[in-house]
Design a protein around this motif. Sequence first.
Motif, short mmCIF file in Angstrom:
data_model
loop_
_atom_site.label_atom_id
_atom_site.label_comp_id
_atom_site.label_asym_id
_atom_site.label_seq_id
_atom_site.Cartn_x
_atom_site.Cartn_y
_atom_site.Cartn_z
N UNK A 244 0.86 -1.19 0.00
CA UNK A 244 0.00 0.00 0.00
C UNK A 244 0.89 1.24 0.00
N UNK A 245 0.28 2.40 0.20
CA UNK A 245 1.08 3.61 0.33
C UNK A 245 2.09 3.43 1.46
N UNK A 246 3.28 3.98 1.33
CA UNK A 246 3.68 5.03 0.37
C UNK A 246 4.21 4.54 -0.97
N UNK A 247 4.01 3.24 -1.31
CA UNK A 247 4.37 2.77 -2.64
C UNK A 247 3.22 3.06 -3.61
N UNK A 248 3.57 3.48 -4.82
CA UNK A 248 2.58 3.76 -5.83
C UNK A 248 3.03 3.21 -7.18
N UNK A 249 2.08 2.98 -8.07
CA UNK A 249 2.36 2.57 -9.44
C UNK A 249 2.29 3.80 -10.34
N UNK A 250 3.38 4.05 -11.06
CA UNK A 250 3.43 5.22 -11.95
C UNK A 250 4.22 4.88 -13.20
N UNK A 251 3.60 5.03 -14.37
CA UNK A 251 4.29 4.86 -15.65
C UNK A 251 5.07 3.55 -15.72
N UNK A 252 4.44 2.47 -15.26
CA UNK A 252 5.05 1.16 -15.35
C UNK A 252 6.11 0.88 -14.31
N UNK A 253 6.20 1.72 -13.29
CA UNK A 253 7.20 1.55 -12.24
C UNK A 253 6.53 1.52 -10.88
N UNK A 254 7.19 0.89 -9.91
CA UNK A 254 6.77 1.00 -8.52
C UNK A 254 7.65 2.08 -7.87
N UNK A 255 7.00 3.04 -7.25
CA UNK A 255 7.71 4.21 -6.74
C UNK A 255 7.40 4.38 -5.27
N UNK A 256 8.46 4.57 -4.48
CA UNK A 256 8.31 4.82 -3.04
C UNK A 256 8.36 6.31 -2.77
N UNK A 257 7.27 6.82 -2.15
CA UNK A 257 7.22 8.20 -1.69
C UNK A 257 7.21 8.17 -0.16
N UNK A 258 8.37 8.16 0.48
CA UNK A 258 8.40 8.02 1.94
C UNK A 258 7.71 9.18 2.63
N UNK A 259 6.95 8.91 3.66
CA UNK A 259 6.21 9.98 4.33
C UNK A 259 7.16 10.91 5.09
N UNK A 260 6.78 12.18 5.16
CA UNK A 260 7.59 13.14 5.91
C UNK A 260 7.58 12.81 7.40
N UNK A 261 6.45 12.36 7.90
CA UNK A 261 6.35 11.94 9.30
C UNK A 261 6.11 10.44 9.33
N UNK A 262 7.09 9.71 9.82
CA UNK A 262 7.04 8.26 9.81
C UNK A 262 6.65 7.75 11.19
N UNK A 263 5.65 6.89 11.27
CA UNK A 263 5.30 6.29 12.56
C UNK A 263 6.50 5.54 13.13
N UNK A 264 6.64 5.57 14.44
CA UNK A 264 7.79 4.93 15.09
C UNK A 264 7.84 3.44 14.72
#
Length: 247
Positions: free
Chosen positions: A62-82
């Motif tokens: 699930x997020x923060x991974x996304x599918x974009x233009x045939x790629x899997x892309x990680x958008x790490x959150x600015x605030x990460x749960x411990x």
Amino acid sequence: MRKSIWFVALALVFACKDKPKESQEEMEETVEATEEEESDWVTLFDGTSFDGWHMYNGGEVTEPWKLEDGAMVLYPPEERPEGANYNLVTDQEFTDFVLTMDWKIAEGGNSGFFWGVKEDEKYGEPYLTGPEIQVLDDERHPDAQNGTDRLAGALYDMVSPSENAVKPAGEWNSVELMVNHKTNEGHVVLNGTKIVEFPVQGPEWEELVANSKFAEWEGFAAFKTGKIGLQDHGNMVAFKNIKIKEL
């Protein structure tokens, strides 16, 4: 890829009409060999879904991974749960293989991919068990200043690239990793250049581990058969065209 094979096959068939029988047979054998080689490859990520992957020690991707233009892309959150991590691993395990993929790292970014990953609650991260091939912005990330065995394409903290073959941050890099316990060989090819070679077992491999920061890690490189992993290192990274051929 399959279309190109049939074009080759058709061309060879027409060419065979004016060739001696022996030459025709040789060409037909070449086509068969090409098709057989292609069929040996398995797509681990086809660009349309996360089928075959899951979060390390977790569930579906699930997020923060996304599918974009045939790629899997990680958008790490600015605030990460411990304690949260967003590493991915394959559903399947592998022992001897050739793995290919394309990767792209953000400016100043750090990531990597692993093999031989053991999924177990006592291991909180894939890097605790799986050797890593480095994914890095060599120009901007500070880890590049900690030794050449931290540069992009390195067998992390163990074997340095023989030359600089990486493309700048924001551009796609093509990489091949081979791990073969039958022949005790491993290598990394980055953008068409073989930059790393290493044993995968035995005294020479044990010496590499002993001289690394992993020397006292109980589970590191302990599993000949394991999962392929993609690292969440807190930076944006993308992967695509992931395929594997078992040896």
